[in-house]
Structure formats: C-alpha cells, structure tokens
Design a protein around this motif. Sequence first.
Motif, short mmCIF file in Angstrom:
data_model
loop_
_atom_site.label_atom_id
_atom_site.label_comp_id
_atom_site.label_asym_id
_atom_site.label_seq_id
_atom_site.Cartn_x
_atom_site.Cartn_y
_atom_site.Cartn_z
N ASN A 298 0.73 -1.06 -0.03
CA ASN A 298 -0.24 0.14 -0.18
C ASN A 298 0.77 1.26 -0.08
N LYS A 299 0.14 2.30 -0.61
CA LYS A 299 1.05 3.63 -0.72
C LYS A 299 1.61 4.27 0.55
N HIS A 300 0.90 4.15 1.74
CA HIS A 300 1.24 4.75 2.62
C HIS A 300 1.48 3.83 3.91
N PHE A 301 2.51 2.74 3.36
CA PHE A 301 3.06 1.78 4.12
C PHE A 301 4.01 2.45 5.51
N GLU A 302 3.54 2.03 6.73
CA GLU A 302 4.39 2.59 7.73
C GLU A 302 4.89 1.53 8.72
N GLU A 303 6.42 1.97 8.97
CA GLU A 303 6.82 0.88 9.76
C GLU A 303 6.39 0.78 11.29
N GLY A 304 6.20 -0.47 11.70
CA GLY A 304 5.68 -0.81 12.98
C GLY A 304 4.15 -1.15 13.00
N LYS A 305 3.87 -0.88 11.78
CA LYS A 305 2.09 -1.17 11.79
C LYS A 305 2.12 -2.86 11.31
N PRO A 306 1.22 -3.47 11.83
CA PRO A 306 1.13 -5.01 11.48
C PRO A 306 0.68 -5.04 9.98
N LEU A 307 1.19 -6.30 9.54
CA LEU A 307 1.19 -6.40 7.83
C LEU A 307 0.08 -7.49 7.70
N LEU A 308 -0.78 -7.18 6.95
CA LEU A 308 -1.99 -7.89 6.32
C LEU A 308 -1.76 -8.37 4.76
N LEU A 309 -1.46 -9.71 4.60
CA LEU A 309 -1.22 -10.36 3.66
C LEU A 309 -2.50 -10.51 2.65
N PHE B 194 -7.90 0.07 -1.79
CA PHE B 194 -7.50 0.68 -0.49
C PHE B 194 -5.92 1.03 -0.68
N TYR B 195 -5.41 0.92 -1.74
CA TYR B 195 -4.14 1.22 -1.95
C TYR B 195 -3.57 2.63 -1.65
N ALA B 196 -4.38 3.65 -1.76
CA ALA B 196 -4.00 4.97 -1.49
C ALA B 196 -4.55 5.57 -0.21
N GLN B 197 -5.28 4.91 0.21
CA GLN B 197 -5.90 5.23 1.61
C GLN B 197 -5.08 5.55 2.67
N GLU B 198 -5.04 6.68 3.47
CA GLU B 198 -4.34 6.81 4.67
C GLU B 198 -4.73 6.38 5.77
N ASN B 199 -3.74 6.24 7.02
CA ASN B 199 -4.11 6.00 8.42
C ASN B 199 -4.77 4.66 8.42
N LYS C 83 -5.08 0.83 9.83
CA LYS C 83 -4.40 -0.08 11.09
C LYS C 83 -3.60 -0.96 10.51
N TYR C 84 -3.50 -1.46 9.52
CA TYR C 84 -2.77 -2.43 8.94
C TYR C 84 -1.95 -1.90 7.62
N ASN C 85 -0.77 -2.44 7.36
CA ASN C 85 -0.14 -2.21 6.21
C ASN C 85 -0.66 -3.32 5.31
N LEU C 86 -0.92 -3.02 4.08
CA LEU C 86 -1.43 -4.15 3.20
C LEU C 86 -0.16 -4.58 1.92
N VAL C 87 -0.09 -5.75 2.05
CA VAL C 87 0.79 -6.37 0.77
C VAL C 87 -0.15 -7.32 0.05
N ILE C 88 -0.06 -7.40 -1.50
CA ILE C 88 -0.73 -8.32 -2.26
C ILE C 88 0.59 -9.05 -2.92
N VAL C 89 0.03 -10.27 -2.98
CA VAL C 89 1.02 -11.14 -3.60
C VAL C 89 0.55 -12.05 -4.67
N ALA C 90 0.48 -11.94 -5.85
CA ALA C 90 -0.11 -12.79 -6.84
C ALA C 90 0.86 -13.79 -7.10
N SER C 91 0.64 -14.97 -6.70
CA SER C 91 1.58 -15.78 -6.57
C SER C 91 1.70 -17.24 -7.82
N VAL C 92 2.34 -17.84 -7.78
CA VAL C 92 2.52 -19.05 -8.78
C VAL C 92 2.81 -20.55 -8.15
#
Length: 353
Positions: free
Chosen positions: A56-67, A117-122, A124-133
Amino acid sequence: MDPKKLTTQAIELLKSLIRTPSFSSEENQTAALIENWFKEHEIPFKRQGNNIIAFNKHFEEGKPLLLLNSHHDTVKPNSAYTKDPFDAHIEDGKLYGLGSNDAGGCLVSLIATFTNFYAQENLKYNLVIVASVEEESSGPNGLNSVIPNLPPIEVAIVGEPTLMNLAVAEKGLVVFDAVVKGTPSHAAHPNNDNSIYNTIPVLEWFRDFKFEKVSEVLGEVKLTVTQINAGKQHNVVPAEVQLVIDVRVNDQYSNQEIFDLLNEKAPCEVKPRSLRLNSSSIPLNHALVKAGIELGRSTYGSPTLSDQAVLSCASLKLGPGDSTRSHSANEFIYVQEIEEGIEIYIQLLEKVL
C-alpha cells in the motif's frame, strides 16, 4: 476508486488471464498481465520470478502487515472438457474457462480490493498483495519463496473459492513412503516371510489407526493408504512392498508431530516426502473472523490444501467461487460471484482497517 469500475476492470482482467495459458511453472505471460494492471493503476510493484508483489502507498513501519494472496497458475485441462478451456466467454451469467474458479476469480477480486485501499491513509494495517505461482504444484518458486523477502506477516487472507464463507482452518498434508520387507524367493519354494503377505497386517494397522486429537473445526486426522507397488515377475516373491500414505493433518498436530508418531508406532518404515505443508487456522475471535460473521458469512474447516500451508501466521481462506468446481471440466465462475466477492472483501477490510 469507484468499486463498480474496479469490478468491471477485474472481470476483464480475469478474461485475459483465462485466455493466457499459465500452467504451474509456466506463468510468465499471466504475470505480465498482472504487471499491466498495476502499471495502469500507477501502483509500484515488484516481480520475483513470476510472483507479483505490491504494498500500500502509505506503508508505515511498525504497523502489522496484512497479506492478500491468491495464485495465477492453473492445472492442465482434463480430457472431459467440451468447451475450449482458454475461450473466456460468458453464458447465462457464467464466465467459463480454465482457472476461472480456481483461483482467477479470487485473484482478480483481491487485486481490485487492494487497488481500492492502495492510496488510503491511516490504515490500521499495512497491506501487501502477492499474486503467486506454483500453488497447484506446491512448487519451490511460489509464495513460499516470497515470504522470506517480506516483512513479518501478522495475518493473511488467502483467496480460494469458498462461496465467500470463512474457512477458519485448513488441513495440512504429509505424504509418506513406507516399505514392508520380506525374504525374496522363487515362487515354487516355501517362504514364510513373503513381503506381500507381510503387508496384510500392516494395511490393517494403517486402516485402524486413529490419531487421538480431534479438532473442533477440522475433525480427525485422515490417514489413507493410496498406492501399493511390489513385484516384477510372476515367479519371484519380491523383497519388499512399497506403500504411499496420504495424511491430512488437523490443526491439533504439526506435520513433525505426525511423523514422530508414525515413526514410533507404525509396523513398518515410513519416510515423509515433505513436512512443510502444515495445517492452518485463525482464532475465531480474530477481528477478520468477527467482521465476516457480522457480514453474515458462515465459518467452516476446509479439507483442501492451499498456499495457507506455507504461512506461519494466522490466515483465513476466503474467496468467490465454489471449491467443488475446481479442476472440473468446463470450469466456470458466476460473474455475480466476482461482483459479490469484491463487495464483501471491501466491506470486510473496511471493518478492520
């Protein structure tokens, strides 16, 4: 972004993915299609092999990560197809094509949700998407190869067809090779140590053996002898009989614990092919599960394996489509299921983000 526009774009992306063969370990072209989505939406991404990764655009260190994760590889079409498996077309509200249900509908729905949700600020979670193989083949270059290069993951949503109900646990898998030994001999001579006859009580032992711990969600561990092989000539008693044993593991055991128990108790030698495909679960009081229940979704335990097996964090399996259609001839997903899937994904994340 406008969710309706995202939904329309997601369905078009799925059509393109269906038209592009992407058997496990041959996903280069579908990876390029997914790259194009992120380029068109001005979202930076990384590519590792044929896995596509974006934060996500507003990735912040210290926030939990949601995959958010789903896969773009497919099995090969079976011989019962009467439709072209690569002809993405809609009939009676059904989008037909190989990988439409497993798991293209889930993947494009999660991509659309992430984009929303990519550009949304504030958040509670950082987001990462993985399109996997390589999900279908449990290969070495799939999600399991990406995880070490990501920040620690707090929780994951894995997109597989669940009719948008909450698979709060999933069975793991261990495949064992077992050997029953005997004394080789000519068939014409007496032999009280015939490896094939020695196999009879061993098969009975595996048939009757029960693992003690039963899961409230996943039930018992399921052990099944699925292959047997012995002998090369009609007049020779073989030295050994080879068995293959499929064990579907509930969330009360690790795969290592399953191996330790069978290694100690089984009446023959057993060797696991891999111990990495463990069972998965998420606490019923987790915010994601509570949010899903509030949206009217039911919970259940899944017997089928997914990329959850390579995750060590809490994970929820959730996606549009029906698991019973996976790997079937003339595979399809209802367009309405994709529309509903994106809507529910967004509503679910709005409750926790």
